[in-house]
Design a protein around this motif. Structure first.
Motif, short mmCIF file in Angstrom:
data_model
loop_
_atom_site.label_atom_id
_atom_site.label_comp_id
_atom_site.label_asym_id
_atom_site.label_seq_id
_atom_site.Cartn_x
_atom_site.Cartn_y
_atom_site.Cartn_z
N LEU A 172 11.58 -5.11 -4.62
CA LEU A 172 12.20 -5.98 -3.62
C LEU A 172 11.60 -5.78 -2.24
N PHE A 173 11.30 -4.52 -1.91
CA PHE A 173 10.75 -4.24 -0.58
C PHE A 173 9.23 -4.33 -0.56
N GLY A 174 8.64 -4.73 -1.69
CA GLY A 174 7.20 -5.01 -1.72
C GLY A 174 6.34 -3.76 -1.75
N GLY A 175 6.88 -2.63 -2.20
CA GLY A 175 6.08 -1.40 -2.29
C GLY A 175 5.51 -1.21 -3.68
N SER A 176 4.93 -0.04 -3.92
CA SER A 176 4.34 0.25 -5.22
C SER A 176 5.03 1.45 -5.85
N GLN A 183 -1.27 14.90 -10.53
CA GLN A 183 -2.17 13.92 -11.15
C GLN A 183 -1.73 12.49 -10.80
N SER A 184 -0.42 12.26 -10.82
CA SER A 184 0.09 10.92 -10.49
C SER A 184 -0.30 10.53 -9.07
N VAL A 185 -0.22 11.50 -8.17
CA VAL A 185 -0.55 11.21 -6.77
C VAL A 185 -2.05 10.93 -6.64
N ILE A 186 -2.86 11.73 -7.33
CA ILE A 186 -4.32 11.53 -7.27
C ILE A 186 -4.67 10.14 -7.78
N THR A 187 -4.07 9.77 -8.91
CA THR A 187 -4.36 8.46 -9.50
C THR A 187 -3.96 7.34 -8.53
N ALA A 188 -2.77 7.48 -7.93
CA ALA A 188 -2.30 6.43 -7.00
C ALA A 188 -3.25 6.34 -5.80
N ARG A 189 -3.64 7.49 -5.28
CA ARG A 189 -4.53 7.47 -4.10
C ARG A 189 -5.86 6.82 -4.42
N SER A 190 -6.33 7.05 -5.65
CA SER A 190 -7.62 6.45 -6.02
C SER A 190 -7.53 4.92 -6.05
N LYS A 191 -6.30 4.43 -6.12
CA LYS A 191 -6.11 2.96 -6.08
C LYS A 191 -5.78 2.48 -4.68
N GLY A 192 -5.91 3.38 -3.70
CA GLY A 192 -5.67 2.99 -2.31
C GLY A 192 -4.21 3.01 -1.89
N THR A 200 -0.86 4.78 -0.47
CA THR A 200 -0.38 5.92 0.30
C THR A 200 0.96 6.33 -0.29
N VAL A 201 1.01 7.49 -0.91
CA VAL A 201 2.28 7.92 -1.51
C VAL A 201 3.13 8.52 -0.38
N ARG A 202 4.33 7.98 -0.20
CA ARG A 202 5.14 8.34 0.98
C ARG A 202 6.40 9.12 0.62
N GLY A 211 0.81 -1.21 0.00
CA GLY A 211 0.00 0.00 0.00
C GLY A 211 0.84 1.26 0.00
N ASP A 212 2.16 1.14 0.17
CA ASP A 212 3.02 2.33 0.21
C ASP A 212 3.63 2.59 -1.17
N GLY A 213 3.47 3.82 -1.63
CA GLY A 213 3.95 4.15 -2.96
C GLY A 213 5.10 5.14 -2.92
#
Ligand code: DCS
Length: 481
Positions: free
Chosen positions: A174-178, A199-208, A210-212, A155-157
């Motif tokens: 490798l660390f299992g992130g997105s 826009q990239s952040v909005i799109t990622a959030r819409s997929k659940g 969390t952009v970190r 869930g972490d992007g």
């Protein structure tokens, strides 16, 4: 019997997911051809010494003396080594805990971290704290360590530029992130548009997701662009608004080949944004001895500097560094020498300047030769390499070539690069290894072949490309595969 843990089918899926094109299919084929006796020009990796770049004399003298301290007791040492190399070697030996054969502190030797802090302070005009600087085995290890600390799960992007250097995509897998892509705009010299970022952040959030964090590579790999101060300010504001850690990959800071936009560090821009903002952004900046005019890739020296990271987190990162005991000690000395080279008045100063300037000036000429060479080829367009070590031309593949690639079961740019390799021995990396927009194709080559070999390499590329285009642009209704 159930599969054993290291049987392929039961391996950690994250390991299987990792892709790293810089040493991928093209590289493997090139190695095979080399074994068969074909002359290969390895332009797939930014590895200057492998393409004939000579090491700088002074740092090698110092490290040689540190590696062989008995030479310091030889009465003739002064005939073989200049006095400043001798005193520097003695200094470094005195700050190790038993010479190069002893582990150091897991964060690196304090005296060398101090040299790094002084370098940053001098470069940026703002104080730097050596306690927030960790020495690493190349920048790669530092990047991996920080990404590991940030990514808690799928869930972490992490926002990563596309095209990007695949260390980032590989480590995130490798660390299992997105990986959350943001596109650099080729028609704007690979510039970065903050509206697209949002826009990239909005799109990622819409997929659940969390952009970190957000990664910037400045100067860019493979794209070579140098970020302006205004652009960096926008990025910093954006990261603060979106609550993102900024990871500043600045390994190519010495490799700049234009004068309009000299390198400026993310940290310097941040510090110049006033007392509130400068304390707001969490920033980690990376550097290495592998690039610049050093090109000491095999030594594996790097550092990262943390800004606005709380002490408890720094302690955790220290703890994890301790698990690997110590970064390479000779590499730490290279780092000390890189950030604190001979000064005016030192015996080795003139030679050092002559050697380093010679390399940088030649790289600048090679950047120009390559860009112009690519732009003179049919169906090839290429932005100027403003910085770093790569050229990233777009290859406009005719539909019939794309079809032929599909029939051969290859991604179109892989198909093109394989044919280039077979025909000319030039080993490149297909653009798909770095990410590119759908339906657009590139290749990456380094600008590192020796300057005197460059015209022949570009001629050989041009000849191949002409024949390729000839073959696949022909309109006789069949493909001459
Ligand atoms: N960051 C970027 C942007 C890089 O291009 C590289 C290496 C690294 C970090 C890591 O380098 P070190 O671990 O050696 O410090 N670049 C690779 C490339 O694209 N070709 O060669 C190596």
């Amino acid at each position: 019997m159930p599969p054993k843990a290291l049987d392929y089918e039961s391996l950690n899926e994250n390991v299987k997911k990792v892709q790293y094109a810089v040493r991928g299919e093209l590289y493997l084929r090139a190695s095979e051809l080399q074994k068969e006796g074909k002359k290969i020009i390895f332009t797939n990796v930014g590895n200057p010494h492998a393409l004939g770049q000579k090491p700088l004399t002074f740092p090698r003298q110092v490290v040689a003396l540190c590696q062989a301290p008995f030479l310091l007791d030889d009465p003739n040492v002064g005939l073989l080594f200049p006095a400043d190399a001798i005193s520097r070697a003695k200094h470094y030996l005195s700050v190790t805990s038993g010479g190069l054969g002893a582990y150091s502190d897991s964060r690196g030797i304090p005296a060398i971290r101090k040299e790094v802090a002084e370098f940053i302070e001098k470069r940026d005009g703002y104080p730097s704290d050596q306690e927030l600087i960790f020495l690493t085995d190349g920048a790669s290890k530092g990047v991996m360590q920080i990404l590991n600390a940030i990514i808690r799960g799928e869930g972490d992007g992490v926002l990563v530029p596309v095209p990007q250097y695949p260390l980032y995509s590989a480590a995130i897998s490798l660390f299992g992130g997105s990986l959350v892509p943001y596109y650099l705009e080729e028609t704007a010299n690979w510039g970065l548009d903050v509206a697209d970022l949002r826009q990239s952040v909005i799109t990622a959030r819409s997929k659940g997701i969390t952009v970190r964090a957000m990664v910037i590579i400045n100067p860019g790999n493979p794209t070579g662009q140098c970020l302006s101060e205004a652009n960096l300010r926008e990025i910093i504001n954006f990261c603060i608004q979106e609550n993102l850690v900024l990871l500043g990959d600045e390994v190519y800071q010495q490799n700049v080949y234009q004068d309009e936009r000299p390198f400026i560090s993310a940290r310097k821009v941040l510090m110049g944004m006033g007392p509130f903002i400068s304390k707001e952004l969490q920033l980690v900046s990376f550097h290495t001895v592998s690039k610049g005019y050093w090109g000491e890739c095999g030594q594996r020296g790097g550092y990262f500097e943390m800004t606005n990271i709380p002490p408890e987190t720094v302690d955790e990162i220290y703890k994890v560094s301790s698990v690997a005991l110590s970064p390479n000690v000779p590499a730490q000395i290279f780092m000390g020498l890189m950030v604190n080279p001979p000064k005016p008045g030192d015996i080795s100063y003139e030679q050092f300047v002559r050697e380093s300037k010679g390399i940088l000036e030649s790289l600048r000429r090679r950047a120009r030769l390559m860009t112009d060479g690519f732009n003179s080829c049919r169906n090839v367009v290429c932005n100027f390499t403003e910085g770093a070590m790569y050229s990233f031309p777009q290859i406009r593949l005719p539909p019939r070539a794309i079809q032929a690639a599909k029939s051969a079961g290859k991604v179109p740019d892989v198909f093109y690069c394989l044919k280039l390799l077979e025909a000319t021995g030039i080993s490149t990396v297909p653009g798909s290894g770095f990410g590119q927009k759908e339906g657009v194709f590139h290749l990456r080559t380094t600008i590192l072949p020796a300057e005197e070999d460059m015209p022949a390499i570009m001629d050989s590329f041009k000849k191949f490309n002409n024949e390729f285009m000839e073959q696949y642009e022909d309109d006789r209704g069949y493909s001459r595969m």
